[in-house]
Design a protein around this motif. Structure first.
Motif, mmCIF file in Angstrom:
data_model
loop_
_atom_site.group_PDB
_atom_site.id
_atom_site.type_symbol
_atom_site.label_atom_id
_atom_site.label_comp_id
_atom_site.label_asym_id
_atom_site.label_seq_id
_atom_site.Cartn_x
_atom_site.Cartn_y
_atom_site.Cartn_z
ATOM 1 N N SER A 12 -9.975 -1.951 2.852
ATOM 2 C CA SER A 12 -9.554 -0.927 1.717
ATOM 3 C C SER A 12 -9.422 -1.900 0.236
ATOM 4 C CB SER A 12 -8.062 -1.138 1.700
ATOM 5 O OG SER A 12 -7.408 0.159 1.674
ATOM 6 N N ASP A 54 -4.347 -3.427 12.193
ATOM 7 C CA ASP A 54 -3.677 -3.385 10.782
ATOM 8 C C ASP A 54 -3.599 -5.180 9.951
ATOM 9 O OD1 ASP A 54 -2.188 -3.466 7.952
ATOM 10 O OD2 ASP A 54 -0.538 -2.080 8.211
ATOM 11 N N ILE A 78 -3.548 7.451 3.378
ATOM 12 C CA ILE A 78 -4.301 6.271 3.962
ATOM 13 C C ILE A 78 -4.690 6.436 5.654
ATOM 14 C CG2 ILE A 78 -5.439 3.874 5.769
ATOM 15 C CD1 ILE A 78 -4.786 2.835 2.465
ATOM 16 N N VAL A 79 -3.039 6.964 6.191
ATOM 17 C CA VAL A 79 -3.482 7.211 8.157
ATOM 18 C C VAL A 79 -3.203 8.646 8.300
ATOM 19 C CG1 VAL A 79 -0.776 7.397 8.870
ATOM 20 C CG2 VAL A 79 -1.228 5.836 7.525
ATOM 21 N N GLU A 115 4.217 3.593 8.234
ATOM 22 C CA GLU A 115 3.747 5.061 8.497
ATOM 23 C C GLU A 115 2.494 5.462 9.942
ATOM 24 O OE1 GLU A 115 3.011 9.107 6.933
ATOM 25 O OE2 GLU A 115 4.080 6.951 5.580
ATOM 26 N N TYR A 131 -7.770 -1.907 10.177
ATOM 27 C CA TYR A 131 -7.661 -1.486 8.830
ATOM 28 C C TYR A 131 -7.501 -2.849 8.033
ATOM 29 C CZ TYR A 131 -5.274 -0.577 4.493
ATOM 30 O OH TYR A 131 -5.327 -0.464 3.361
ATOM 31 N N ILE A 153 1.375 0.095 5.856
ATOM 32 C CA ILE A 153 0.575 1.028 6.870
ATOM 33 C C ILE A 153 1.125 0.749 8.054
ATOM 34 C CG2 ILE A 153 -1.293 1.018 7.703
ATOM 35 C CD1 ILE A 153 -1.390 1.853 5.204
ATOM 36 N N THR A 154 1.594 0.571 8.676
ATOM 37 C CA THR A 154 2.248 -0.177 9.826
ATOM 38 C C THR A 154 3.394 0.625 9.874
ATOM 39 O OG1 THR A 154 1.680 -2.454 10.320
ATOM 40 C CG2 THR A 154 3.526 -1.545 10.785
ATOM 41 N N ASP A 190 -6.809 -5.102 4.955
ATOM 42 C CA ASP A 190 -6.188 -4.779 2.675
ATOM 43 C C ASP A 190 -6.234 -6.235 2.660
ATOM 44 O OD1 ASP A 190 -5.437 -3.949 0.522
ATOM 45 O OD2 ASP A 190 -3.298 -4.135 1.471
ATOM 46 N N LYS A 242 0.777 -0.911 -0.452
ATOM 47 C CA LYS A 242 -0.580 0.048 -0.217
ATOM 48 C C LYS A 242 0.750 1.434 -0.235
ATOM 49 C CE LYS A 242 -4.637 -0.780 -0.202
ATOM 50 N NZ LYS A 242 -4.113 -2.015 -0.923
ATOM 51 N N SER A 287 -0.496 5.001 1.399
ATOM 52 C CA SER A 287 -0.060 4.989 2.827
ATOM 53 C C SER A 287 -0.373 6.176 2.983
ATOM 54 C CB SER A 287 1.579 3.599 2.876
ATOM 55 O OG SER A 287 2.593 4.232 2.892
#
Length: 294
Positions: free
Chosen positions: A255, A47, A31-32, A58, A217, A55-56, A219, A24, A28
C-alpha cells in the motif's frame, strides 16, 4: 496486471481499528474484499506494518487467518487491550485536560495510559489535548454527563442532555456541536466487539523472510513523506528488494501513494481515498495497491 473489486460484496457497517496515525480504515474493507475476491480466503495474511490494526480487524471479521505485526509494541498492546475489555471499561478512557497532561508527563505509562492519550488527543498524536483550553472543560463535562445519564457514545446528538445543553448555550453552538471524545469511544466499542485476539508479533519485517504460500500485506510509512511520527525509519530500497524476493513464494501487496522501484506496478487505485497530508500534493495523491510485475 489489475486486481478487481466487486463493490456490492464489501462488508456493510463501519470500518474498525484504533484511531491511529496512518490508519487504513478508509479503505480497509475494500482491501480485504480485494484479497478475498482475487486470492481467496484460505491463505494466512501477514499484516506486516499493522499499525492501528484496521486491516487485521477487517480480516478477523471476515474469518481470514491473520498475523498482526508492528515494531511498536505499544500500539499492538493497545489494540489487544481493547479487544480483551468491555464497554464499561471503555467509558473509563475519557479524561479531562488536566488528567491528560498528568498522564503525558508520567515516566512509566501503562497501556491504559497510552490509550487515554490516544483517544483524547488532537489528531491522535498522544501529545496535545483534543480541545483548546477555552472549551475543553465544557466539552469534557458534557460528554461525561451524556455517558452518565444516557449511556451512549453514538447518537449523542439525539439525547435530551445534549439538546438541552445546546438550547442553553446558543453563543457557543458552533464550537460545541461535535463531541469528538464520544466519537472516539464509539470507534473503540466497534473494535471491542471482536473479542478474540489475533496472533501478535513485534518484529522488523525481515523476521518474516521464511514465510511461504501466504499473503504479505505491507503498509509502511509513505515514501517521500514525513516519517517522524513513526518509531523507525524505513530504507525503502531495502524494503522493495525484500518484497521482490518474498513475492517469489508469496502474494505481496504493498500500500502506498507511489513506489519508486519500477519492478512494481499499481494493480488497484482507490480513487476516492486521497491524501490529507499537508503540502503541495495534498488532495492529489490517491491510495494504491502495488505488486511485483509479472
Amino acid at each position: 496486471m489489475n486486481l478487481t473489486l466487486d463493490e456490492k460484496k464489501i462488508r456493510k457497517g463501519r470500518a474498525v481499528g484504533l484511531p491511529y496515525v496512518g490508519s487504513k480504515k478508509k479503505v480497509s474493507k475494500k482491501i480485504v474484499e480485494i484479497i478475498k475476491h482475487n486470492f481467496g480466503t484460505d491463505k494466512t495474511v501477514y499484516d506486516v506494518f499493522g499499525g492501528g490494526g484496521a486491516i487485521t480487524a477487517e480480516l478477523m471479521i471476515n474469518d481470514i487467518d491473520v498475523v498482526y505485526n508492528d515494531l511498536d509494541k505499544t500500539i499492538t498492546d493497545m489494540f489487544n487491550r481493547v479487544l480483551s475489555q468491555d464497554r464499561k471499561w471503555i467509558k473509563t478512557l475519557i479524561i479531562s485536560r488536566d488528567e491528560f497532561f498528568e498522564i503525558r508527563e508520567k515516566e512509566n505509562k501503562t497501556v491504559d495510559d497510552e490509550l487515554k492519550l490516544l483517544v483524547n488527543s488532537f489528531g491522535n498524536n498522544r501529545k496535545d489535548y483534543l480541545y483548546s483550553k477555552k472549551i475543553s472543560d465544557i466539552k469534557y463535562d458534557l460528554a461525561v454527563e451524556i455517558i452518565k445519564k444516557d449511556n451512549v457514545f453514538s447518537g449523542y446528538k439525539q439525547t435530551e442532555t445534549y439538546k438541552s445543553f445546546l438550547k442553553n448555550n446558543h453563543e457557543r453552538l458552533e464550537q460545541l456541536q461535535q463531541l469528538e471524545q464520544l466519537q472516539q469511544l464509539e470507534r473503540l466499542q466497534q473494535l471491542e466487539r471482536l473479542q478474540q485476539l489475533p496472533k501478535t508479533i513485534n518484529k522488523d519485517y525481515e523476521y518474516f523472510s521464511n514465510v511461504k504460500n501466504s499473503i504479505l500485506y505491507l503498509d509502511p510509512p509513505y515514501e517521500n513523506s514525513d516519517t517522524s511520527k513513526y518509531n523507525s525509519q524505513v530504507d525503502y530500497q531495502e524494503l522493495y528488494d525484500w518484497a521482490y524476493e518474498m513475492s517469489k513464494n508469496n502474494i505481496v501487496l504493498l500500500s502506498s501513494y507511489e513506489v519508486s522501484d519500477d519492478r512494481f506496478e499499481c494493480v488497484y487505485e482507490f480513487k476516492t481515498a486521497r491524501s490529507t497530508m499537508s503540502g503541495g500534493m495534498s488532495g492529489k495523491r490517491t491510495e494504491k495497491l502495488f505488486m511485483v510485475k509479472p
